[in-house]
Design an enzyme around this catalytic site. Structure first.
Site, PDB file in Angstrom:
ATOM      1  N   GLU A   1      61.872  47.421  81.786  1.00 52.95           N
ATOM      2  CA  GLU A   1      62.616  46.545  80.870  1.00 52.95           C
ATOM      3  C   GLU A   1      62.851  47.193  79.500  1.00 52.95           C
ATOM      4  O   GLU A   1      63.627  46.690  78.709  1.00 52.95           O
ATOM      5  CB  GLU A   1      61.907  45.190  80.729  1.00 52.95           C
ATOM      6  CG  GLU A   1      60.735  45.142  79.753  1.00 52.95           C
ATOM      7  CD  GLU A   1      59.442  45.756  80.306  1.00 52.95           C
ATOM      8  OE1 GLU A   1      59.502  46.402  81.355  1.00 52.95           O
ATOM      9  OE2 GLU A   1      58.395  45.615  79.645  1.00 52.95           O
TER      10      GLU A   1
ATOM     11  N   CYS B   1      52.857  46.921  83.841  1.00 50.20           N
ATOM     12  CA  CYS B   1      51.797  47.215  82.865  1.00 50.20           C
ATOM     13  C   CYS B   1      50.661  46.195  82.999  1.00 50.20           C
ATOM     14  O   CYS B   1      49.985  46.178  84.017  1.00 50.20           O
ATOM     15  CB  CYS B   1      52.396  47.276  81.467  1.00 50.20           C
ATOM     16  SG  CYS B   1      51.357  48.153  80.279  1.00 50.20           S
TER      17      CYS B   1
ATOM     18  N   HIS C   1      57.515  50.870  81.975  1.00 54.20           N
ATOM     19  CA  HIS C   1      58.236  49.654  81.587  1.00 54.20           C
ATOM     20  C   HIS C   1      59.731  49.763  81.867  1.00 54.20           C
ATOM     21  O   HIS C   1      60.477  50.247  81.015  1.00 54.20           O
ATOM     22  CB  HIS C   1      58.053  49.404  80.081  1.00 54.20           C
ATOM     23  CG  HIS C   1      56.701  48.900  79.710  1.00 54.20           C
ATOM     24  ND1 HIS C   1      56.395  47.560  79.669  1.00 54.20           N
ATOM     25  CD2 HIS C   1      55.568  49.554  79.363  1.00 54.20           C
ATOM     26  CE1 HIS C   1      55.125  47.406  79.310  1.00 54.20           C
ATOM     27  NE2 HIS C   1      54.599  48.601  79.116  1.00 54.20           N
TER      28      HIS C   1
END
Lengths: 224, 85
Positions: A197, A87, A195
């Site tokens: 994560e 990002c 993302h």
């Protein structure tokens, strides 16, 4: 044990999430490295987190590229070690010249925060070896400026070298060629808007993101 | 002392959704003759250098390295000498 550096800038907000994903889910070692550090010795991989470094002043990532830690990140890239920018981390890597192209405002103006189906175009990279070729996965996106753009020559080069690692199945932001993530030519620097994560435990709605980190770890374990 | 006035704008090939939103708002205000809007950034740099050439050289380098992203933006600037205060 493999050790990840999670670089933290003023305004980063996914650094703790990354730290948690590496230590609690991947079961590897991680340390948050401040933007003022000029040394990445002892680390085996570098993660550049999402957020709004320096308040997105001027352009996303434009100020972060001059942070002291970025000189060490560039050396790390030159040494062929893995760097993953997510990002805002992707935006920083393009501004720093470690990845080609740029991330523009989303086509439809909105900030988009949605789970997004993605295609894994290339599983022959150190970031995607745990995926099947052509696998469809779902990762969350959360950005206002994720609309990837580059000139025609760069796009041709990205395609010829199989550097387009992830692409959107239902292009949400206007990205050229549905691009969601690319590597550099050497293949050791990956930038992606989705993302991983935020998809490492089933309670988050999916675990497809964990495979990105598992790929990095598996590649590392094969080489030590 | 010199003043550099720098304008940074998107290249014509770059989509600028903010400018489109601004144009639509103008149309809602009944300024329906506005056919196109381009949005940019404006900077004023006060430079304590000896000559206009020095001011231009530094402004050029600052634009290249920081103020504009050459992938999507272009820039132009004017340099003028400020009267002694």
């Amino acid at each position: 044990m493999m050790k990840f550096a999670v670089v933290s800038f003023p305004g980063s907000n996914c650094d703790e999430d990354l730290y948690y994903a590496i230590t609690d889910d991947l079961k590897a070692d991680a340390e948050i490295v401040p933007h003022t550090s000029d040394n990445l010795e002892g680390f085996d991989a570098v993660l550049i987190p999402g957020g709004f470094s320096y308040g997105d002043y001027l352009r996303s990532g434009a100020i972060a590229k001059f942070a002291p830690v970025m000189a060490a990140v560039k050396e790390f890239a030159k040494a062929g070690k893995p760097i993953l920018g997510i990002c805002n981390g992707f935006q920083i890597l393009t501004e720093a010249g470690l990845l080609p192209g740029t991330l523009q405002h989303n086509r439809e103006m909105q900030f988009i925060c949605e789970p997004e189906p993605l295609m894994v175009n290339n599983n022959q990279t150190l970031f995607t070896s745990a995926f099947k070729a052509g696998e469809t996965i779902t990762l969350p996106i959360a950005h206002g400026e994720g609309n990837y753009y580059c000139d025609d020559d760069t796009l041709a080069q990205l395609k010829a070298n199989h550097q387009i690692i992830f692409s959107y199945q239902d292009n949400p932001n206007g990205s050229l060629s549905d691009i969601a993530g690319i590597t550099n030519q050497a293949g050791n620097v990956l930038g992606m808007m989705p993302h991983p994560e935020r998809a490492v435990e089933s309670i988050q709605g999916g675990t497809d993101g964990l495979k990105v980190f598992q790929s990095i770890l598996q590649t590392y374990l094969r080489t030590v | 002392m010199f003043l550099a006035q720098v304008h940074v704008t998107y290249k014509p090939s770059i989509l600028d959704p903010q400018a489109v939103a601004i144009k639509n708002a103008m149309h809602r205000l009944n300024f329906d003759k506005v056919e196109a809007v381009r949005q940019g950034k404006y900077f004023e740099l006060s430079l304590d250098v000896a000559t206009a050439t020095d001011a231009e050289t530094q402004t050029e380098a600052i634009c290249e390295q920081l103020l504009a992203n050459p992938n999507m933006e272009t820039y132009r600037y004017e340099v003028k000498e400020l009267a002694n205060q």
